[in-house]
Design a protein around this motif. Structure first.
Motif, short mmCIF file in Angstrom:
data_model
loop_
_atom_site.label_atom_id
_atom_site.label_comp_id
_atom_site.label_asym_id
_atom_site.label_seq_id
_atom_site.Cartn_x
_atom_site.Cartn_y
_atom_site.Cartn_z
N LYS A 1 0.81 -1.22 0.00
CA LYS A 1 0.00 0.00 0.00
C LYS A 1 0.84 1.27 0.00
O LYS A 1 0.44 2.29 -0.56
CB LYS A 1 -0.93 0.00 1.23
CG LYS A 1 -2.07 -0.99 1.17
CD LYS A 1 -2.94 -0.86 2.41
CE LYS A 1 -4.08 -1.88 2.41
NZ LYS A 1 -5.04 -1.64 1.31
N ASP B 1 -12.42 3.58 10.62
CA ASP B 1 -12.62 3.81 9.19
C ASP B 1 -13.27 2.63 8.50
O ASP B 1 -13.45 2.63 7.28
CB ASP B 1 -11.28 4.13 8.51
CG ASP B 1 -10.26 3.02 8.66
OD1 ASP B 1 -10.37 2.25 9.62
OD2 ASP B 1 -9.37 2.92 7.80
N THR C 1 -6.34 6.24 -7.79
CA THR C 1 -5.06 5.72 -7.32
C THR C 1 -4.62 4.53 -8.15
O THR C 1 -5.41 3.60 -8.37
CB THR C 1 -5.16 5.29 -5.84
OG1 THR C 1 -5.54 6.42 -5.04
CG2 THR C 1 -3.85 4.74 -5.32
N GLU D 1 -11.49 6.28 -5.09
CA GLU D 1 -11.65 6.32 -3.64
C GLU D 1 -12.35 7.61 -3.21
O GLU D 1 -11.91 8.70 -3.56
CB GLU D 1 -10.28 6.24 -2.96
CG GLU D 1 -9.48 4.99 -3.37
CD GLU D 1 -8.00 5.11 -3.06
OE1 GLU D 1 -7.37 4.05 -2.86
OE2 GLU D 1 -7.46 6.24 -3.04
N TRP E 1 -13.82 10.37 -0.36
CA TRP E 1 -13.38 10.99 0.88
C TRP E 1 -14.37 10.72 1.99
O TRP E 1 -15.59 10.86 1.82
CB TRP E 1 -13.24 12.49 0.66
CG TRP E 1 -12.91 13.31 1.87
CD1 TRP E 1 -13.72 14.20 2.52
CD2 TRP E 1 -11.65 13.34 2.56
NE1 TRP E 1 -13.07 14.77 3.58
CE2 TRP E 1 -11.78 14.26 3.64
CE3 TRP E 1 -10.44 12.68 2.38
CZ2 TRP E 1 -10.75 14.54 4.51
CZ3 TRP E 1 -9.40 12.95 3.27
CH2 TRP E 1 -9.57 13.88 4.31
N THR F 1 -12.99 10.25 9.17
CA THR F 1 -11.69 9.62 9.40
C THR F 1 -10.56 10.37 8.71
O THR F 1 -9.38 10.08 8.98
CB THR F 1 -11.69 8.16 8.92
OG1 THR F 1 -11.95 8.14 7.51
CG2 THR F 1 -12.74 7.35 9.65
N GLY F 2 -10.90 11.29 7.81
CA GLY F 2 -9.87 11.98 7.04
C GLY F 2 -9.14 11.04 6.08
O GLY F 2 -7.98 11.27 5.73
N LYS F 3 -9.84 9.98 5.66
CA LYS F 3 -9.24 9.00 4.74
C LYS F 3 -10.15 8.79 3.53
O LYS F 3 -11.31 9.16 3.54
CB LYS F 3 -9.02 7.67 5.46
CG LYS F 3 -8.03 7.73 6.61
CD LYS F 3 -7.89 6.36 7.26
CE LYS F 3 -6.92 6.40 8.45
NZ LYS F 3 -6.79 5.08 9.10
N TYR F 4 -9.57 8.16 2.52
CA TYR F 4 -10.32 7.80 1.32
C TYR F 4 -10.66 6.31 1.36
O TYR F 4 -9.85 5.49 1.82
CB TYR F 4 -9.51 8.10 0.06
CG TYR F 4 -9.30 9.58 -0.20
CD1 TYR F 4 -10.16 10.30 -1.02
CD2 TYR F 4 -8.23 10.26 0.38
CE1 TYR F 4 -9.97 11.65 -1.26
CE2 TYR F 4 -8.02 11.61 0.15
CZ TYR F 4 -8.90 12.30 -0.68
OH TYR F 4 -8.70 13.65 -0.91
N LYS F 5 -11.85 5.96 0.85
CA LYS F 5 -12.27 4.57 0.79
C LYS F 5 -12.65 4.21 -0.64
O LYS F 5 -13.39 4.93 -1.31
CB LYS F 5 -13.47 4.32 1.72
CG LYS F 5 -13.08 4.08 3.16
CD LYS F 5 -12.32 2.77 3.29
CE LYS F 5 -11.80 2.57 4.72
NZ LYS F 5 -10.99 1.34 4.81
#
Length: 428
Positions: free
Chosen positions: A118, A273, A322, A340, A342, A346-350
């Motif tokens: 990753k 997340d 990505t 992905e 936002w 969580t401030g993350k991408y899924k």
């Protein structure tokens, strides 16, 4: 699986590519064994052919002697039969071992796919910007306050990793599925509704078995003597539906899609997340798939990525594209691009879509071919697949990205007519 001829002719290139995914020493050992078994197989085939030719020659000599009225020389037929049967038995054993070793090898990553896990993934595109939200509430809290998902009753029904959509939540989920179906039809894909129970041969063809055999739900052998399992993705069903077929070259690229629930044994998320509907044992997904000529594959991959992105863009969601490293992509795929969304909480991408090019790897396992125009020879097609899209990830992204200060959530414009409202409001 890989092309044995390529391993024979350019082992160094194969070894270099596989080293992006596997330990180099492991690759060397695997290819050494494969080439040894291949040489043994070819020697046995030569021996069997020679024995059959010898028997034919003896038969001709016997017939000529009979016609000439002389005494024919006869080799003990029982000994001949045993010798040939022994060689054929050895060949069956070697071919089975070679097939098993070949089936364990992953696909060769494309040249522009780097090694690593990753940490080596590379963001190549961003759409929009994260929404400015003063006080972020996560999708689990929002879905409960809005009466959209009953997590407790889902666990009561199915155990950990299951949920139940309720009220406007069920309608929002179904609106997403139907909207995606319509958009994929508009994009020229033929709609399929496959069985959810598949034979084990479909799992092997897709490259998911034997490595990920334990990641799916299997029926017991007494109920399903041929081996059956609940599909983990419609990709498996679509590919399996065309096993052992020669496709009409004039109809390539063949573009199809399917809606199915997906069933997976992977652990449901307990991290922040992966809470709620982000990861579970059953979720809805619409999957697009293309069978192409080799020279069509590059254009098909970009078109599929852009189509999946257009769906996320139409919903008004911020996302990134990505390019996955070799170690983070599916072992059956040469190249994978993730879309992905936002997640503000969580401030993350899924990931809501993985679009992948498999080259001829799956087609070799599934024996899916096309015939060259005007010729008798067949070649393997290339396969590409992608989520369009996974709703269990879209659902929480919509809730979080479109949440309002008063606790309500705006409905994406493209879904408002289907829900009969432009806003989801708290029920408690």
């Amino acid at each position: 699986m890989l092309d044995m001829e390529l391993i024979r002719k350019d082992r160094e290139a194969v070894e270099t590519a596989l080293a992006k995914r596997l330990d180099p020493a492991e690759v060397t050992r695997a290819l050494d064994e494969i080439q040894r078994l291949d040489q043994e197989r070819r020697a046995l085939i030569s021996g069997i052919d020679a024995e059959r030719q010898r028997r034919k020659a003896e038969a001709r000599a016997y017939a000529q002697a009979k016609r000439a009225g002389t005494e024919p020389q006869v080799t003990a037929p029982e000994a001949e039969r045993k010798q040939l049967a022994e060689l054929e038995s050895q060949l069956d054993e070697v071919q089975t071992r070679l097939r098993d070793r070949m089936s364990e090898l992953p696909n060769l990553p494309a040249d522009d796919v780097v090694g690593g896990g990753k940490e080596a993934n590379r963001v190549v595109k961003t759409f929009g910007a994260p929404p400015a939200i003063e006080k972020v509430r996560d999708h689990v809290e929002l879905s409960r306050a809005l009466g959209l998902v009953d997590h407790e009753r889902g666990v009561k029904l199915g155990g950990s990793g299951f949920w139940m959509y309720t009220g406007l939540g069920a309608r929002l989920e179904w609106a997403l599925v139907n909207w995606l179906i319509e958009r994929n039809i508009e994009a020229g894909y033929e709609f399929l509704l496959p069985p959810h129970l598949l034979l084990d041969t479909a799992g092997f063809a897709a490259g998911q078995f034997p490595k990920f055999y334990d990641d799916v739900y299997h029926l017991d052998r007494q109920s399903a003597p041929r081996g059956q399992f609940l599909l983990p993705t419609a990709e498996t069903a679509i590919l399996g539906a065309f096993q052992d077929e020669i496709l009409d070259t004039a109809k390539l690229p063949l573009k199809v899609f399917a809606y199915t629930p997906c069933y997976r044994r992977e652990a449901a998320g307990s991290h922040s997340d992966e809470r709620g509907t982000v990861r579970g044992h059953q979720f809805n997904k619409v999957e697009i798939f293309q069978f192409t000529l080799p020279e069509q594959a590059d254009a098909a991959l970009e078109a599929m990525v852009r189509h999946a992105e257009s769906l996320v863009e139409a919903l008004g969601l911020h996302y990134q594209r990505t390019l996955l490293s070799a170690g983070d992509a599916s072992a059956a795929m040469r190249k994978t691009l993730d879309i992905e969304v936002w997640m503000p909480s969580t401030g993350k991408y899924k990931e809501v879509s993985s679009v992948s090019w498999g080259g001829d790897y799956q087609a070799r396992r599934a024996a899916i071919r096309y015939r060259e125009p005007g010729g008798k020879q067949t070649r393997f097609v290339h396969t590409l697949n992608g989520s369009a899209l996974a709703t269990s990830r879209l659902f929480p992204a919509i809730l979080e990205q479109f949440q309002q200060p008063d606790g309500s959530v705006l409905v994406p414009e493209v879904l408002r007519d289907r829900l009969g409202t432009d806003r989801l409001t708290p029920t408690r």
